[in-house]
Design an enzyme around this catalytic site. Structure first.
Site, PDB file in Angstrom:
ATOM      1  N   TYR A  51     -10.666  37.514   0.981  1.00  0.00           N
ATOM      2  CA  TYR A  51     -11.291  38.835   0.837  1.00  0.00           C
ATOM      3  C   TYR A  51     -10.255  39.906   1.130  1.00  0.00           C
ATOM      4  O   TYR A  51      -9.497  39.783   2.105  1.00  0.00           O
ATOM      5  CB  TYR A  51     -12.467  38.996   1.806  1.00  0.00           C
ATOM      6  N   GLU A  53     -10.914  43.744   0.485  1.00  0.00           N
ATOM      7  CA  GLU A  53     -11.386  45.085   0.109  1.00  0.00           C
ATOM      8  C   GLU A  53     -10.386  46.138   0.530  1.00  0.00           C
ATOM      9  O   GLU A  53      -9.872  46.106   1.656  1.00  0.00           O
ATOM     10  CB  GLU A  53     -12.730  45.404   0.769  1.00  0.00           C
ATOM     11  N   ASP A 197      -8.528  53.232 -24.741  1.00  0.00           N
ATOM     12  CA  ASP A 197      -8.844  51.859 -24.352  1.00  0.00           C
ATOM     13  C   ASP A 197      -8.006  50.975 -25.276  1.00  0.00           C
ATOM     14  O   ASP A 197      -8.340  50.782 -26.436  1.00  0.00           O
ATOM     15  CB  ASP A 197     -10.347  51.627 -24.556  1.00  0.00           C
ATOM     16  N   THR A 223      -7.934  45.471 -21.172  1.00  0.00           N
ATOM     17  CA  THR A 223      -8.142  44.151 -20.595  1.00  0.00           C
ATOM     18  C   THR A 223      -6.768  43.492 -20.526  1.00  0.00           C
ATOM     19  O   THR A 223      -5.792  43.998 -21.092  1.00  0.00           O
ATOM     20  CB  THR A 223      -9.081  43.284 -21.454  1.00  0.00           C
ATOM     21  N   LYS A 226      -6.258  39.669 -23.875  1.00  0.00           N
ATOM     22  CA  LYS A 226      -6.248  39.595 -25.350  1.00  0.00           C
ATOM     23  C   LYS A 226      -4.798  39.425 -25.794  1.00  0.00           C
ATOM     24  O   LYS A 226      -4.179  38.430 -25.445  1.00  0.00           O
ATOM     25  CB  LYS A 226      -6.930  40.847 -25.920  1.00  0.00           C
ATOM     26  N   ARG A 232      -8.450  36.750 -17.631  1.00  0.00           N
ATOM     27  CA  ARG A 232      -9.555  37.634 -18.003  1.00  0.00           C
ATOM     28  C   ARG A 232      -9.696  38.728 -16.940  1.00  0.00           C
ATOM     29  O   ARG A 232      -9.934  38.431 -15.776  1.00  0.00           O
ATOM     30  CB  ARG A 232     -10.822  36.777 -18.033  1.00  0.00           C
TER      31      ARG A 232
END
Ligand code: DSN
Length: 413
Positions: A51, A53, A197, A223, A226, A232
């Site tokens: 974790y 954060e 984008d 992203t 691709k 991903r």
């Protein structure tokens, strides 16, 4: 896989079946790719246990010294890759990246313009059922009926009337270069911000084969899985410090909790691969292959949307040539182990779930070593299948040919 096989045989079988599918099919979904074994290893690493954060050196948990290093590597490599000053690598997906970008520069119900979804746009560019269309007032812009490329003059006229706060450039099914200087000029003429984008074309941009939106836009999202060929996930970039500060707060704690540190590590590995000269060679082949693919369909008399392609994908109108809808074509090609997706073409007469076209992309099979002649061959097989949908012998011949070609281009895992 062997441990998984022992402790959860049911899931091991599913994963093995998916690997076999990937090995034996010709993958033409324009948004998919095959990551390197190094990216896969980083994503499957122990960083998934942590974790973290917050951001490097400003975390809400102890024990973050090594994940801090992972995130710093990702950030620095990404800045270098796109020559940009500020980045956020924590977005879990492209959709989260876009939500983060919108919230960093917009207020609820602000006006935005994005390319119409049925003409190549994206769900997060204003679809009424998506958060983007719910949170903001979107107006679509369109491609010209004659050229099937973005009608910048009409966009200019509509922007003058609509007065958007933001114009979104970027697409998930657009085969041509995006004219960023023109988008910038239109945005400036109405006092709007510009967001790009670049999810589909990020790999081409990284290789210097498509103009870099970071030179023109106020904020850029992408992203990483691709053409960029990473895990991903999503990323956001800007050259404005003020926007960067808001963005970091929006991503965490605004819309996400703990970052996926294993994915961020895999992003860093992918960025380092994309900085290498071989990546540029790969992207050149992606485009050459796409042009050869489109050219072969044109020679056979197909309507290829906009008359060809400048990038990694083409949109093929199958209905006008073969009488099959995009949906039927997708299903038929599935039967011969060629994977693609149905897609609307501009001013389509069919509903999106039926569609008149299919979208074909070259990034995945180029990663496996396909060259222009291989794509020309695949174009012939696609035509043969679509022209003989009931001919089981012909379909079987294509299946055998697909097997030979995929066996000749193995995956490294
Ligand atoms: N679903 C992606 C695509 O296929 O283009 C876009 O997010």
């Amino acid at each position: 896989m062997s441990v998984l096989n022992q402790v959860d045989r049911e899931m091991a079988v599913v994963i093995q079946a998916e690997l076999d599918r990937q090995k034996s099919h010709i993958e033409l979904i324009a948004s998919e790719n095959f990551v390197s074994p190094a990216v896969l290893e980083a994503q499957g690493s122990v960083l998934t246990n942590k974790y973290a954060e917050g951001y490097p050196k400003k975390r809400y948990y102890g024990g973050c010294e090594f994940v801090d290093q992972a995130e710093e590597l990702a950030r620095e490599r990404l800045k270098k890759l796109f020559n940009v000053q500020f980045v956020n690598v924590q977005a879990h997906s492209g959709s989260q990246a876009n939500m983060g970008a919108y919230r960093a520069v917009l207020n609820a119900k602000d006006r935005v313009m994005g390319l119409a979804l049925d003409q190549g746009g994206h769900l997060t560019h204003g679809h009424p059922l998506n958060f983007s269309g719910i949170d903001y007032e979107f107006r679509p812009y369109f491609v010209s009926k004659t050229t099937e490329t973005i009608d910048y003059d009409q966009l200019q006229a509509d922007a003058l009337e609509f007065r958007p706060r933001l114009i979104v450039a970027g697409a998930s099914a657009y085969p041509r270069i995006l004219d960023f200087p023109r988008f910038r000029q239109i945005a400036d003429s109405v006092g709007a911000l510009l967001m790009v984008d670049m999810a589909h074309i990020a790999g081409l941009v990284a290789a210097g084969l498509h103009p870099n939106p970071c030179d023109y836009a106020d904020i850029v999202t992408s992203t990483t899985h691709k053409t960029l060929r990473g895990p991903r996930g999503g990323i956001v970039m800007t050259n404005h410090q003020e926007i960067a500060e808001r963005l970091d707060k929006v991503v965490f704690p605004g819309i996400q909790g703990g970052p996926l540190m294993h994915v961020i590590a895999a992003k860093a590995v992918a960025f380092s691969e994309a900085l290498k000269p071989e990546f540029k060679e790969y992207q050149k082949r992606v485009i050459d292959n796409s042009k050869a693919f489109a050219d072969e369909f044109l020679k056979m008399g197909y309507h290829v949307v906009s008359g060809g392609t400048d990038n990694h994908l083409l949109l093929l109108d199958v209905l006008s040539k073969t009488g099959l809808t995009g949906k039927k074509a997708e299903n038929l090609l599935d039967r011969v182990n060629i994977t693609c997706n149905k897609n609307t073409i501009p001013y389509d007469t069919q509903k999106p779930f039926i569609a008149s076209g299919i979208r074909l992309g070259t990034p995945a099979m180029t990663t496996r070593g396909f060259m222009a002649d291989d794509f020309r061959l695949v174009a012939r097989w696609i035509d043969k299948a679509l022209s003989h949908p009931e001919d089981e012998a012909a379909l079987d011949e294509i299946r055998q040919a697909v097997k030979r070609l995929t066996d000749d281009h193995p995956l490294p895992y």
